[in-house]
Design an enzyme around this catalytic site. Sequence first.
Site, mmCIF file in Angstrom:
data_model
loop_
_atom_site.group_PDB
_atom_site.id
_atom_site.type_symbol
_atom_site.label_atom_id
_atom_site.label_comp_id
_atom_site.label_asym_id
_atom_site.label_seq_id
_atom_site.Cartn_x
_atom_site.Cartn_y
_atom_site.Cartn_z
ATOM 1 N N ASN A 22 11.366 -8.151 1.331
ATOM 2 C CA ASN A 22 9.933 -7.764 2.244
ATOM 3 C C ASN A 22 9.971 -8.474 3.407
ATOM 4 O O ASN A 22 8.940 -8.328 4.345
ATOM 5 C CB ASN A 22 8.926 -8.281 1.421
ATOM 6 N N ARG A 92 8.233 2.058 1.934
ATOM 7 C CA ARG A 92 6.740 2.051 2.646
ATOM 8 C C ARG A 92 6.881 1.003 4.110
ATOM 9 O O ARG A 92 6.294 1.434 4.877
ATOM 10 C CB ARG A 92 6.002 0.833 1.606
ATOM 11 N N CYS A 116 7.073 2.283 -3.259
ATOM 12 C CA CYS A 116 6.461 2.525 -4.819
ATOM 13 C C CYS A 116 5.017 2.956 -4.806
ATOM 14 O O CYS A 116 4.172 2.509 -4.394
ATOM 15 C CB CYS A 116 6.570 1.061 -5.521
ATOM 16 N N PRO A 122 -3.149 3.012 0.420
ATOM 17 C CA PRO A 122 -3.614 3.424 1.836
ATOM 18 C C PRO A 122 -3.122 2.717 2.766
ATOM 19 O O PRO A 122 -2.810 1.603 2.709
ATOM 20 C CB PRO A 122 -5.184 3.549 1.770
ATOM 21 N N ILE A 123 -2.942 3.332 4.104
ATOM 22 C CA ILE A 123 -2.698 2.566 5.301
ATOM 23 C C ILE A 123 -3.716 2.488 6.122
ATOM 24 O O ILE A 123 -3.388 2.429 7.648
ATOM 25 C CB ILE A 123 -1.313 3.147 5.826
ATOM 26 N N ILE A 328 -4.725 -7.909 -6.515
ATOM 27 C CA ILE A 328 -4.506 -7.146 -5.273
ATOM 28 C C ILE A 328 -3.866 -5.610 -5.619
ATOM 29 O O ILE A 328 -4.560 -4.870 -4.964
ATOM 30 C CB ILE A 328 -3.043 -7.880 -4.854
HETATM 31 N N1 EPU Z 1 -4.676 -2.293 1.783
HETATM 32 C C1 EPU Z 1 -5.452 -1.280 2.063
HETATM 33 N N2 EPU Z 1 -5.252 -0.531 3.244
HETATM 34 C C2 EPU Z 1 -4.216 -0.800 4.028
HETATM 35 C C3 EPU Z 1 -3.294 -2.080 3.592
HETATM 36 C C4 EPU Z 1 -3.462 -2.467 2.411
HETATM 37 O O1 EPU Z 1 -6.615 -0.918 1.335
HETATM 38 O O2 EPU Z 1 -3.889 -0.107 5.123
HETATM 39 C C5 EPU Z 1 -4.947 -3.222 0.543
HETATM 40 C C6 EPU Z 1 -4.124 -2.695 -0.704
HETATM 41 O O3 EPU Z 1 -4.357 -1.450 -1.552
HETATM 42 C C7 EPU Z 1 -3.892 -4.111 -1.478
HETATM 43 C C8 EPU Z 1 -4.360 -5.059 -0.389
HETATM 44 O O4 EPU Z 1 -4.787 -4.374 0.395
HETATM 45 O O5 EPU Z 1 -5.140 -4.070 -2.375
HETATM 46 C C9 EPU Z 1 -3.076 -6.127 0.068
HETATM 47 O O6 EPU Z 1 -1.748 -5.240 0.286
HETATM 48 P P1 EPU Z 1 -0.820 -5.483 1.453
HETATM 49 O O7 EPU Z 1 -1.121 -4.712 2.678
HETATM 50 O O8 EPU Z 1 -0.833 -6.919 1.432
HETATM 51 O O9 EPU Z 1 0.483 -4.931 0.728
HETATM 52 P P2 EPU Z 1 1.669 -4.164 1.513
HETATM 53 O O10 EPU Z 1 1.906 -4.787 2.808
HETATM 54 O O11 EPU Z 1 1.704 -2.748 1.308
HETATM 55 C C10 EPU Z 1 3.516 -5.698 0.760
HETATM 56 C C11 EPU Z 1 4.823 -5.708 -0.008
HETATM 57 C C12 EPU Z 1 4.319 -5.308 -1.464
HETATM 58 C C13 EPU Z 1 3.811 -6.351 -1.975
HETATM 59 C C14 EPU Z 1 2.369 -6.443 -1.302
HETATM 60 C C15 EPU Z 1 1.419 -7.798 -1.822
HETATM 61 C C16 EPU Z 1 6.522 -4.885 1.584
HETATM 62 C C17 EPU Z 1 7.263 -3.665 2.098
HETATM 63 N N3 EPU Z 1 5.574 -4.609 0.356
HETATM 64 O O12 EPU Z 1 2.985 -4.723 0.640
HETATM 65 O O13 EPU Z 1 5.972 -5.494 -2.190
HETATM 66 O O14 EPU Z 1 3.098 -6.399 -3.362
HETATM 67 O O15 EPU Z 1 2.858 -6.883 0.100
HETATM 68 O O16 EPU Z 1 2.074 -8.634 -1.488
HETATM 69 O O17 EPU Z 1 6.620 -6.026 2.309
HETATM 70 C C18 EPU Z 1 7.435 -4.978 -3.713
HETATM 71 O O18 EPU Z 1 8.320 -5.645 -3.330
HETATM 72 O O19 EPU Z 1 7.354 -4.655 -5.088
HETATM 73 C C19 EPU Z 1 6.116 -4.705 -3.069
HETATM 74 C C20 EPU Z 1 5.511 -3.553 -3.390
#
Ligand code: EPU
Length: 417
Positions: A22, A92, A116, A122-123, A328
């Site tokens: 990550n 992602r 995954c 959502p983004i 989370i």
């Molecule tokens: N969220 C939103 N909207 C967004 C972005 C996030 O509602 O636009 C919410 C998510 O649904 C969640 C929270 O905010 O409830 C935090 O999500 P975050 O943005 O931190 O997650 P991410 O950046 O999409 C990364 C890792 C994940 C890891 C999470 C939490 C990468 C590529 N992915 O995801 O890793 O679980 O941070 O630490 O860096 C994995 O390695 O298996 C994996 C899924």
Amino acid sequence: MKVKITKPNTLKGTISISGSKNTVLPLIACAALTKEEVILKNVPSITDVMNMIKIASYANAVVDYNPKTKELKLQFKKIKNKILCEETTKIRASYYFIGSILPRKKKLIINYPGGCNFSLRPIDYHIYAFKTLGYKIFENREKIYLKKKNIKSKKIIIKFPKQTVGATINTIIASVTSNKIVEIYNYASEPDVLSVIEMLNLMGANILVRDEKIKIFGVKKLHGVTYEVPFDRIEAGSYMILASSIPRSKVILQNIDSSQLTKIIEVLKNMNVKISCQKTNLIIESPDELKPINIKTGTYPDFPTDLQQILLILLLKAKGKSTIIDTIYPDRISQIKLLQENNINVYVENNLITIEETKQIFVKEGEALDLRGGFSLVVLAMLSSYLIIDKFEIVKRGYEDIENKLKKIQITIEKEN
Ligand code: EPU
């Protein structure tokens, strides 16, 4: 790809932990912020990284990756503004190219990211940040279209409703070469975010991290850099849990910075696992009997959501009742159906997962439905006598050289037809 994993009597041996998945994914995208060469060291050879490299190549980068030396060279002299290759939909992290291509192009079309799908992911926070930074956006479930608008204000404030790793990183990447000052509040402070900041500052960016905010003073341009990807704390945590799953085991993990594992060490110690650090080595010795615990996942430095599914399996061997709340990603429970079908004592009520000691576990076959759920089945194999795991390629997306690493601690892994 189907594999059969067979449990040994005890786990003994040494495993070297790889560079962080990550962290390296956004670092690859950061290379697109400069026309000069970026050299990344300790880059793990995993499917997600290969897909990210393919996207870089598609976007016109000259790419050279040597899986033996783990060195990746990237140079984006030219860059495309239509990123519609298939790989963008497989991971992602492809959305980090939005942050790094936009400053060089006024317009961008990119496929909607994949990854995954253990829950709705959502983004909207990314979209909010790009809009605030001055882009007009149109998106559907397939593509995202972005176009630069002129905004007069010199200072831009972005405040996330929740701490988010991805949107914090994407905002930083998109802001470093703007002519603005950008302040990010309620930012995520995971080591992945701090590494991105460190590398960008070495490339000539001006980013400050204060208690309450990240402040970015936009600079005109960045230059090349050589940067070493730090160890993968989630891979380390996964093997720490695995090492604790058979009594009287002793596993040594190398290339560790234990300061990033404080909470994971604390949780396992509370379960009775003996853990000691010697410089960059971590020694895990499992007890005869594990104690139950109650945990909540949270943002760093709390217990990571990425290890919740894996810990859940270990808790089946703890004497008593344990609970997990994943704050989370509460829907990250892909393997629970399989457990319940096999009469294993796991219950989910609202966001609370209750795990009771299950003396007899014998699951013969399971399917990896997502990366961490897939690794949790490897731990499940240690509680059973063997387990056949279907779609093991999903696990290989994020665990470098997993077959050899398992063999190094006496686990037998064979391909099944
Ligand atoms: N969220 C939103 N909207 C967004 C972005 C996030 O509602 O636009 C919410 C998510 O649904 C969640 C929270 O905010 O409830 C935090 O999500 P975050 O943005 O931190 O997650 P991410 O950046 O999409 C990364 C890792 C994940 C890891 C999470 C939490 C990468 C590529 N992915 O995801 O890793 O679980 O941070 O630490 O860096 C994995 O390695 O298996 C994996 C899924």
